[in-house]
Design a protein around this motif. Sequence first.
Motif, PDB file in Angstrom:
ATOM      1  N   LEU A  78      35.395  48.939  39.575  1.00  0.00           N
ATOM      2  CA  LEU A  78      35.273  49.000  38.121  1.00  0.00           C
ATOM      3  C   LEU A  78      36.070  47.878  37.478  1.00  0.00           C
ATOM      4  O   LEU A  78      35.600  47.199  36.573  1.00  0.00           O
ATOM      5  CB  LEU A  78      35.797  50.345  37.623  1.00  0.00           C
ATOM      6  N   LEU A  79      37.256  47.728  37.987  1.00  0.00           N
ATOM      7  CA  LEU A  79      38.134  46.692  37.463  1.00  0.00           C
ATOM      8  C   LEU A  79      37.450  45.339  37.534  1.00  0.00           C
ATOM      9  O   LEU A  79      37.351  44.612  36.554  1.00  0.00           O
ATOM     10  CB  LEU A  79      39.422  46.669  38.280  1.00  0.00           C
ATOM     11  N   LYS A  80      36.944  45.010  38.704  1.00  0.00           N
ATOM     12  CA  LYS A  80      36.270  43.721  38.894  1.00  0.00           C
ATOM     13  C   LYS A  80      35.056  43.596  37.975  1.00  0.00           C
ATOM     14  O   LYS A  80      34.853  42.580  37.326  1.00  0.00           O
ATOM     15  CB  LYS A  80      35.821  43.584  40.350  1.00  0.00           C
ATOM     16  N   ALA A 126      48.958  47.831  34.131  1.00  0.00           N
ATOM     17  CA  ALA A 126      48.495  48.225  35.459  1.00  0.00           C
ATOM     18  C   ALA A 126      47.268  47.408  35.839  1.00  0.00           C
ATOM     19  O   ALA A 126      47.149  46.907  36.949  1.00  0.00           O
ATOM     20  CB  ALA A 126      48.166  49.709  35.463  1.00  0.00           C
ATOM     21  N   VAL A 127      46.352  47.290  34.904  1.00  0.00           N
ATOM     22  CA  VAL A 127      45.130  46.516  35.144  1.00  0.00           C
ATOM     23  C   VAL A 127      45.478  45.061  35.438  1.00  0.00           C
ATOM     24  O   VAL A 127      45.032  44.481  36.415  1.00  0.00           O
ATOM     25  CB  VAL A 127      44.205  46.572  33.918  1.00  0.00           C
ATOM     26  N   ILE A 128      46.282  44.511  34.575  1.00  0.00           N
ATOM     27  CA  ILE A 128      46.669  43.113  34.745  1.00  0.00           C
ATOM     28  C   ILE A 128      47.391  42.906  36.060  1.00  0.00           C
ATOM     29  O   ILE A 128      47.144  41.948  36.781  1.00  0.00           O
ATOM     30  CB  ILE A 128      47.555  42.669  33.570  1.00  0.00           C
ATOM     31  N   GLY A 129      48.281  43.817  36.349  1.00  0.00           N
ATOM     32  CA  GLY A 129      49.038  43.704  37.598  1.00  0.00           C
ATOM     33  C   GLY A 129      48.122  43.696  38.795  1.00  0.00           C
ATOM     34  O   GLY A 129      48.253  42.876  39.698  1.00  0.00           O
ATOM     35  N   LYS A 130      47.172  44.622  38.779  1.00  0.00           N
ATOM     36  CA  LYS A 130      46.229  44.690  39.901  1.00  0.00           C
ATOM     37  C   LYS A 130      45.414  43.411  39.967  1.00  0.00           C
ATOM     38  O   LYS A 130      45.192  42.855  41.046  1.00  0.00           O
ATOM     39  CB  LYS A 130      45.302  45.888  39.706  1.00  0.00           C
ATOM     40  N   LEU A 131      44.974  42.937  38.841  1.00  0.00           N
ATOM     41  CA  LEU A 131      44.183  41.710  38.798  1.00  0.00           C
ATOM     42  C   LEU A 131      44.983  40.559  39.393  1.00  0.00           C
ATOM     43  O   LEU A 131      44.470  39.753  40.164  1.00  0.00           O
ATOM     44  CB  LEU A 131      43.807  41.388  37.349  1.00  0.00           C
ATOM     45  N   SER A 132      46.218  40.508  39.028  1.00  0.00           N
ATOM     46  CA  SER A 132      47.067  39.431  39.538  1.00  0.00           C
ATOM     47  C   SER A 132      47.159  39.512  41.051  1.00  0.00           C
ATOM     48  O   SER A 132      47.054  38.521  41.752  1.00  0.00           O
ATOM     49  CB  SER A 132      48.453  39.541  38.908  1.00  0.00           C
ATOM     50  N   ARG A 133      47.359  40.728  41.549  1.00  0.00           N
ATOM     51  CA  ARG A 133      47.462  40.920  42.993  1.00  0.00           C
ATOM     52  C   ARG A 133      46.160  40.552  43.664  1.00  0.00           C
ATOM     53  O   ARG A 133      46.138  40.108  44.811  1.00  0.00           O
ATOM     54  CB  ARG A 133      47.799  42.375  43.286  1.00  0.00           C
TER      55      ARG A 133
END
Length: 159
Positions: free
Chosen positions: A15-17, A39-46
């Motif tokens: 979903l994020l992607k 949280a979203v941004i963090g995951k995206l960064s990772r």
Amino acid sequence: MPVLSPTWTDERIELLKQHFEAGLSCREIAADIGVSRNAVIGKLSRLNLTRGRTVDDRKGQDKGLAPARMRKAVPRLQYEMLATLYGETDAPVLAGPIDEANRCSLLELSENRCRWPISTPGADDFCFCGNMAPDGQPYCAGHSRLAYRPPMRTRAIRG
DNA sequence: CCCTGATTCGC
DNA sequence: GCGAATCAGG
């Protein structure tokens, strides 16, 4: 079952992607998935999915560190450009996880129910937010803010 | 002041 | 690895 908090599972990440590629803002994505913006941004960064920044060297945050971080130069997606040009496209109007527990069908909608569309129109699981919406407002507090904030372009520079 | 994006740091 | 805190830009 949901004995634990599977923060980021394949479904979430997908979903994020999807939303990210769709050109949605982190705020929208976060609201849709149901997590915090960070949280979203963090995951995206990772995931190395950041839209790429122009500043590789941050100012006064190096407390002794001096690594030249070269961020990926990911070009903007056409989607975003089109959205900006046309003002509005057939954007995937997903979102609405703020309280999907109250989600209802079209017939169940009421004057005080949030009419935020869940999933894509036509889908078998298509429904509405159904949360408590302020009198006169078609959406609930959380969704109304998202609904009424399509143009986030420079938003009139105050000076 | 508001919001959004991205990095850094602590757990 | 996750997310809050933090910083930076508009």
